[in-house]
Design a protein around this motif. Structure first.
Motif, PDB file in Angstrom:
ATOM      1  N   MET A 154     -10.952  -2.755  41.220  1.00 42.80           N
ATOM      2  CA  MET A 154      -9.916  -1.652  40.927  1.00 42.80           C
ATOM      3  C   MET A 154     -10.391  -0.833  40.213  1.00 42.80           C
ATOM      4  O   MET A 154     -10.425   0.627  40.461  1.00 42.80           O
ATOM      5  CB  MET A 154      -8.408  -2.359  40.562  1.00 42.80           C
ATOM      6  CG  MET A 154      -7.616  -2.916  41.696  1.00 42.80           C
ATOM      7  SD  MET A 154      -7.332  -1.740  43.018  1.00 42.80           S
ATOM      8  CE  MET A 154      -6.516  -0.404  41.809  1.00 42.80           C
ATOM      9  N   PHE A 157     -12.763   1.282  42.067  1.00 45.07           N
ATOM     10  CA  PHE A 157     -12.261   2.154  42.865  1.00 45.07           C
ATOM     11  C   PHE A 157     -11.770   3.376  42.299  1.00 45.07           C
ATOM     12  O   PHE A 157     -11.767   4.435  42.688  1.00 45.07           O
ATOM     13  CB  PHE A 157     -11.083   1.408  43.853  1.00 45.07           C
ATOM     14  CG  PHE A 157     -10.231   2.195  44.743  1.00 45.07           C
ATOM     15  CD1 PHE A 157     -10.661   2.403  45.812  1.00 45.07           C
ATOM     16  CD2 PHE A 157      -8.944   2.729  43.986  1.00 45.07           C
ATOM     17  CE1 PHE A 157      -9.781   3.189  46.671  1.00 45.07           C
ATOM     18  CE2 PHE A 157      -8.288   3.351  44.879  1.00 45.07           C
ATOM     19  CZ  PHE A 157      -8.551   3.895  46.207  1.00 45.07           C
ATOM     20  N   ALA A 161     -12.588   7.045  43.478  1.00 44.18           N
ATOM     21  CA  ALA A 161     -11.425   7.626  44.001  1.00 44.18           C
ATOM     22  C   ALA A 161     -11.213   8.907  43.298  1.00 44.18           C
ATOM     23  O   ALA A 161     -10.085   9.183  42.976  1.00 44.18           O
ATOM     24  CB  ALA A 161     -10.090   6.710  44.316  1.00 44.18           C
ATOM     25  N   ALA A 170     -15.744   4.742  48.283  1.00 48.07           N
ATOM     26  CA  ALA A 170     -14.458   4.201  47.911  1.00 48.07           C
ATOM     27  C   ALA A 170     -13.885   3.256  48.836  1.00 48.07           C
ATOM     28  O   ALA A 170     -13.156   2.379  48.819  1.00 48.07           O
ATOM     29  CB  ALA A 170     -13.400   5.247  47.542  1.00 48.07           C
ATOM     30  N   THR A 174     -12.476  -0.615  49.045  1.00 49.52           N
ATOM     31  CA  THR A 174     -11.090  -0.977  49.523  1.00 49.52           C
ATOM     32  C   THR A 174     -11.213  -2.229  50.322  1.00 49.52           C
ATOM     33  O   THR A 174     -10.338  -2.965  50.266  1.00 49.52           O
ATOM     34  CB  THR A 174     -10.729   0.331  50.208  1.00 49.52           C
ATOM     35  OG1 THR A 174     -10.383   1.574  49.221  1.00 49.52           O
ATOM     36  CG2 THR A 174      -9.143  -0.046  50.833  1.00 49.52           C
ATOM     37  N   LEU A 177     -11.639  -5.428  48.451  1.00 48.89           N
ATOM     38  CA  LEU A 177     -10.381  -5.607  47.921  1.00 48.89           C
ATOM     39  C   LEU A 177      -9.233  -6.004  48.815  1.00 48.89           C
ATOM     40  O   LEU A 177      -8.734  -7.447  48.632  1.00 48.89           O
ATOM     41  CB  LEU A 177      -9.635  -4.423  47.168  1.00 48.89           C
ATOM     42  CG  LEU A 177     -10.309  -3.979  45.822  1.00 48.89           C
ATOM     43  CD1 LEU A 177      -9.944  -2.443  45.505  1.00 48.89           C
ATOM     44  CD2 LEU A 177      -9.740  -4.828  44.935  1.00 48.89           C
ATOM     45  N   CYS A 190      -2.207  -4.576  48.429  1.00 50.64           N
ATOM     46  CA  CYS A 190      -2.960  -3.637  49.459  1.00 50.64           C
ATOM     47  C   CYS A 190      -2.272  -2.243  49.448  1.00 50.64           C
ATOM     48  O   CYS A 190      -2.899  -1.200  49.604  1.00 50.64           O
ATOM     49  CB  CYS A 190      -3.090  -4.119  50.697  1.00 50.64           C
ATOM     50  SG  CYS A 190      -4.265  -5.646  50.881  1.00 50.64           S
ATOM     51  N   SER A 192      -0.888   0.065  47.303  1.00 54.80           N
ATOM     52  CA  SER A 192      -1.393   0.990  46.233  1.00 54.80           C
ATOM     53  C   SER A 192      -2.667   1.608  46.961  1.00 54.80           C
ATOM     54  O   SER A 192      -2.701   2.698  46.601  1.00 54.80           O
ATOM     55  CB  SER A 192      -1.220   0.468  44.735  1.00 54.80           C
ATOM     56  OG  SER A 192      -2.100  -0.507  44.667  1.00 54.80           O
ATOM     57  N   VAL A 193      -3.414   0.647  46.944  1.00 52.75           N
ATOM     58  CA  VAL A 193      -4.840   1.114  47.383  1.00 52.75           C
ATOM     59  C   VAL A 193      -4.871   2.206  48.937  1.00 52.75           C
ATOM     60  O   VAL A 193      -5.511   3.180  48.677  1.00 52.75           O
ATOM     61  CB  VAL A 193      -5.904  -0.081  47.569  1.00 52.75           C
ATOM     62  CG1 VAL A 193      -7.260   0.614  48.051  1.00 52.75           C
ATOM     63  CG2 VAL A 193      -5.940  -0.888  46.424  1.00 52.75           C
ATOM     64  N   SER A 196      -3.452   5.316  48.041  1.00 55.27           N
ATOM     65  CA  SER A 196      -4.331   6.463  47.436  1.00 55.27           C
ATOM     66  C   SER A 196      -5.570   6.876  48.652  1.00 55.27           C
ATOM     67  O   SER A 196      -6.016   8.097  48.554  1.00 55.27           O
ATOM     68  CB  SER A 196      -5.401   5.524  46.527  1.00 55.27           C
ATOM     69  OG  SER A 196      -4.515   5.245  45.509  1.00 55.27           O
ATOM     70  N   ILE A 197      -5.808   5.988  49.654  1.00 60.05           N
ATOM     71  CA  ILE A 197      -6.758   6.352  50.688  1.00 60.05           C
ATOM     72  C   ILE A 197      -6.090   7.504  51.575  1.00 60.05           C
ATOM     73  O   ILE A 197      -6.657   8.514  51.959  1.00 60.05           O
ATOM     74  CB  ILE A 197      -7.024   5.501  51.539  1.00 60.05           C
ATOM     75  CG1 ILE A 197      -8.105   4.294  50.622  1.00 60.05           C
ATOM     76  CG2 ILE A 197      -7.980   5.832  52.845  1.00 60.05           C
ATOM     77  CD1 ILE A 197      -9.580   4.902  50.224  1.00 60.05           C
ATOM     78  N   TYR A 216     -11.484  -1.017  57.579  1.00 59.47           N
ATOM     79  CA  TYR A 216     -10.239  -0.697  56.955  1.00 59.47           C
ATOM     80  C   TYR A 216      -9.082  -0.723  57.767  1.00 59.47           C
ATOM     81  O   TYR A 216      -7.985  -1.219  57.639  1.00 59.47           O
ATOM     82  CB  TYR A 216     -10.530   0.736  56.404  1.00 59.47           C
ATOM     83  CG  TYR A 216      -9.298   1.450  55.782  1.00 59.47           C
ATOM     84  CD1 TYR A 216      -8.862   1.181  54.618  1.00 59.47           C
ATOM     85  CD2 TYR A 216      -8.295   2.075  56.664  1.00 59.47           C
ATOM     86  CE1 TYR A 216      -7.681   1.728  54.070  1.00 59.47           C
ATOM     87  CE2 TYR A 216      -7.154   2.511  56.126  1.00 59.47           C
ATOM     88  CZ  TYR A 216      -6.981   2.449  54.658  1.00 59.47           C
ATOM     89  OH  TYR A 216      -5.590   2.827  54.264  1.00 59.47           O
TER      90      TYR A 216
END
Length: 409
Positions: A154, A157, A161, A170, A174, A177, A190, A192-193, A196-197, A216
């Protein structure tokens, strides 16, 4: 067993490795640096690991020769040594220290020349953590290294990010993670990541490498399966399937393992040749049951592969296919009745459905069948209504069995 190694030769080998690492950094050679940071895949005996075993004072050697990188190089050597003697918990602790020191250096480099090396660190810390947790669990200790690896990633990341050239790395982090969260059963982390993406303005998804996009979409597609968002799951898993390396049958199988249940829920049945090619025959009887309207066969298939389906998280998706099987059963009754009594083909006595189910060794009374038929009508799997007094299902004369047309039940 390694051959005898003189102190002088051990000193030379360690010094050579340290020089290659520092030269790779000095000349911004990301590929060379990445290859030197791979720990988990190395065999127990290598020229370097033999040298570290023969020269116990290697921490002082690294610190004296390269004091400006001592925080990175010393724990890196310790991690390589511990891993070679299969002390994985110790290897993880050392590698995490080295990784934190490397991350600090990485933050100071303006260009993303070391992205391959950063990705290697991200991969290695996960793989070493998995080995460490197995070792700790075997010894009756708390297996907490994979969780710690997630915390470190994290931080990585967060470094990537941001607006700038490093953001291209990034998505790979991810995906590492995701692999940790799925293994630990903490898939809620997962979200929150993903936000962000998918919401950050500094990311253009199509700019990421194809292999990272495929991974992904595979993991986020699985998340949508768990959340029963089948339309979105279909889009994501189909994206992963269409862009997956066609030579990688194992990865194609992983995607299809989740895409097939999603497609089944939408009324799309795979061919048996597809199931055979990718060794997914656990779905064969499920598909046959849907075609025949055979509720007994569906339940037998779910019982036979229950552990497998539960482990992959698709059992509930497949269990809900019962409604489609009931629809197919009523449709078969309708077809037979149309041949015998065309004028009354649209009137199906619930007693007939009860008898059909009894022939499949499934005992239900008329009231239970009526509830199921009501559900089929509500779900638009059947168009019609009940004549309650006479216990008859009256089918619409126009399109009594609507197709799903790619919409999940």
């Amino acid at each position: 067993m390694a051959a005898y190694l003189s102190m002088g030769e051990a000193h030379r080998r360690i010094g050579d490795y340290l020089s290659r690492v520092t030269n790779a950094i000095s000349y911004s050679d990301g590929a060379a640096l990445a290859s030197l940071l791979s720990v988990s895949s190395a065999p127990a005996s290598t020229p370097l690991s033999d040298a570290l075993a023969a020269f116990p004072d290697f921490p002082r050697l690294a610190g004296d020769r390269f004091p400006h990188l001592a925080d990175f190089l010393v724990p890196l050597l310790r991690a390589i040594h511990s891993h070679s003697i299969q002390r994985f918990a110790d290897a993880y602790s050392s590698f995490e220290k080295a990784s934190n020191a490397f991350l600090q250096e990485f933050r100071n480099w303006e260009t993303p020349w070391a992205m391959d090396a950063m990705h290697t660190v991200a991969l290695e810390i996960r793989l070493i953590a998995e080995k460490a947790d197995r070792e700790l669990a075997t010894n009756g200790k708390n297996p907490d290294k994979l969780q710690a690896a997630g915390s470190f990633l994290m931080k990585v990341f967060g470094t990537l990010a941001v607006k700038g050239p490093k953001r291209i790395g990034a998505l790979y982090v991810t995906c590492q993670l995701f692999k940790i969260y799925f293994r630990l059963g903490t898939v809620n982390l997962c979200r929150s990541v993903i936000r962000s993406i998918e919401t950050a303005r500094n990311f253009d998804f199509e700019d990421f490498p194809v292999k990272d996009k495929v991974t992904y979409m595979y993991y986020t597609g699985r998340l949508e399966v768990f959340n029963e968002n089948f339309l979105v799951a279909d889009q994501k898993l189909t994206y992963a399937l269409m862009r997956c390396n066609p030579q990688s049958e194992s990865n194609l199988r992983r995607v299809l393992k989740f895409l097939i249940p999603v497609k089944l829920s939408m009324g799309v049945l795979p061919k048996r040749t597809l199931l055979e090619r990718y060794n997914l025959l656990e779905y064969a009887d499920v598909v046959t049951a849907l075609k025949r309207g055979d509720l007994r066969l569906l339940r037998q298939a779910l019982d036979r592969h229950e552990d497998q389906f539960l482990k992959s998280g698709v059992y509930l998706v497949l269990e809900k296919l019962e409604l489609q099987v009931y629809q197919r059963l009523v449709k078969k009754i309708h077809i037979i009745q149309r041949q015998k009594e065309p004028a009354k083909a649209h009137q199906i006595k619930l007693d007939v459905v009860v008898k059909a189910l009894k022939w499949l060794e499934i005992d239900m009374d008329v009231d239970e069948v009526e509830c199921i038929m009501a559900c089929l009508i509500y779900k638009n799997l059947i168009k019609g209504y009940f004549a309650h007094k006479s216990k008859v299902l009256v089918l619409s004369k126009q399109d009594p069995f609507p197709k799903l047309n790619g919409k999940p039940v």
